[in-house]
Enzyme design. Structure first.
Site, mmCIF file in Angstrom:
data_model
loop_
_atom_site.group_PDB
_atom_site.id
_atom_site.type_symbol
_atom_site.label_atom_id
_atom_site.label_comp_id
_atom_site.label_asym_id
_atom_site.label_seq_id
_atom_site.Cartn_x
_atom_site.Cartn_y
_atom_site.Cartn_z
ATOM 1 C CE1 TYR A 192 -7.897 -0.542 4.976
ATOM 2 C CE2 TYR A 192 -5.522 -0.230 5.043
ATOM 3 C CZ TYR A 192 -6.672 -0.583 4.357
ATOM 4 O OH TYR A 192 -6.589 -0.971 3.043
ATOM 5 C CE LYS A 227 21.966 -17.072 5.698
ATOM 6 N NZ LYS A 227 21.748 -17.884 6.870
#
Ligand SMILES: Cc1ncc(COP(=O)(O)O)c(C=O)c1O
Length: 356
Positions: A253, A30
């Site tokens: 930032y 999966k």
């Protein structure tokens, strides 16, 4: 966009060979095969000898059928109502609840069904053996025959060592006995994930183990031997620039990093947008075999505090032979599958190393 997830095919197959239980393994593929790539992983598992696959997505299940043909079995873990394609592609499906049976009983006739038990995990599945008895009674009363090929559950505590797994296991084994007492003998009985398989081997009454992370080369819990879990993958990224910062200068930032002294910083072409977890960067990266501190993480870049050993052409390693995924799991970064699942298949390059 500079990150590279590289897999060595021969090592991947070697791991699948050494971890599987021959002829009795369902490989869980999966989430893009734990992000190793569905196409790559299914083909490599098939080469290793695996002929049974489980996934949550019907699209993936159909894809497996198309690339492997009729010689493999494919089990859909999630409940589906797409009975037309289930029939067309000969998929095996789960029966997850009494409600599901009552709603779709006419559609289920002729399909290969695996009865699911919810156990302690409670993601889905029958809650009690009485619910299965009710289903069998109803089927008999309405003159239909269900093709109950399989019986399964999923363990939520197999990597814990506090006694809960033992209770979960017993609850399941009692359910299996209850199924036998109802006169059923499904040919495929599967419950065990990698952790349960490593702890217990295959349970006596079971036909298969249903394995994920161990096949992909990461340890399902701590204190296992590295050599039993070959990690065939690495994650690297290139340096795009080396900068000099004077003491007191900030970078990133909101000034994410401020230099405490004059220093050198490598700006590396990979970030959280590529799936690098914030918890992961706390443990640094490797360049030329040395470990360096990551001082800022941005969407597509990270900043690494370096020294004079680092040159601009050197690859920066976040995962590799000396940086095992399961090592970071043990440090609390997140489950193995969480670290793998986070990697961004769209933004990172995939390289497969073939022997020939
Ligand atoms: C239903 C089911 N079975 C088996 C597995 C395989 O577990 P593991 O990767 O721990 O082997 C998973 C993984 O999450 C799962 O959801």
């Amino acid at each position: 966009m500079g990150g590279v997830f590289q897999v060595d095919q021969a090592e991947f197959i070697e791991q699948a060979r050494q971890f599987q239980l021959e002829g009795q393994t369902i490989a869980v593929v999966k989430n893009n095969a734990y992000n190793y790539g569905l196409d790559f992983a299914v083909k490599a598992f098939a080469i290793s000898g695996i002929d049974y696959f489980a996934t949550t997505s019907i699209e993936d299940a159909i894809y497996i059928r198309k690339i492997c043909g009729e010689k493999v079995s494919i089990f859909l873990l999630n409940p589906t109502t797409d009975f037309k394609r289930v029939k067309k592609y000969k998929l095996e499906i789960t029966l997850p609840s009494l409600d599901y049976y009552q709603t779709y009983k006419n559609d289920l006739v002729g399909l290969a069904i695996h009865i699911e038990f919810e156990g302690l995990f409670k993601r889905s599945g029958l809650a009690h053996i009485d619910q299965l008895a009710a289903i069998l009674r109803d089927a008999k009363d309405s003159g239909s025959t269900l093709n109950i090929k399989g019986l399964w559950t999923h363990f939520g505590y197999a990597d814990e060592f506090n006694g809960i797994y033992e209770k979960e296991r017993q609850l399941w084994l009692d359910f299996v006995e209850g199924v036998f007492d109802l006169g059923l003998k499904p040919s495929v009985i599967h419950a065990q994930n990698s952790a349960s398989f490593v702890r217990d081997g295959i349970f006596k009454s079971h036909s298969h183990v249903r394995l994920g992370i161990g096949l992909y080369g990461s340890k399902p819990f701590k204190n296992l031997d590295d050599k039993d879990f070959i990690q065939a993958s690495s994650v690297t990224a290139p340096i795009i620039q080396i900068k000099h910062l004077d003491k007191g200068m900030s970078l990133g930032y909101s000034g994410a990093f401020t230099a405490e002294e004059d220093c050198k910083i490598a700006i590396v072409d990979i970030g959280y947008g590529d799936g690098i977890l914030r918890e992961r960067i706390k443990h640094g990266c490797q360049i030329g075999g040395r470990t360096y501190k990551i001082v800022a993480l941005m969407m597509s870049h990270m900043a690494v505090l370096i020294d004079d050993h680092v040159e601009a052409h050197m690859p920066v390693y976040l995962y590799g032979k000396n940086q095992r995924i399961d090592h970071f799991t043990a440090l609390g970064v997140g489950a193995n599958s969480e670290q793998l699942g986070a990697l961004n298949y769209n933004s990172m390059r995939r390289d497969i190393v073939y022997d020939d």
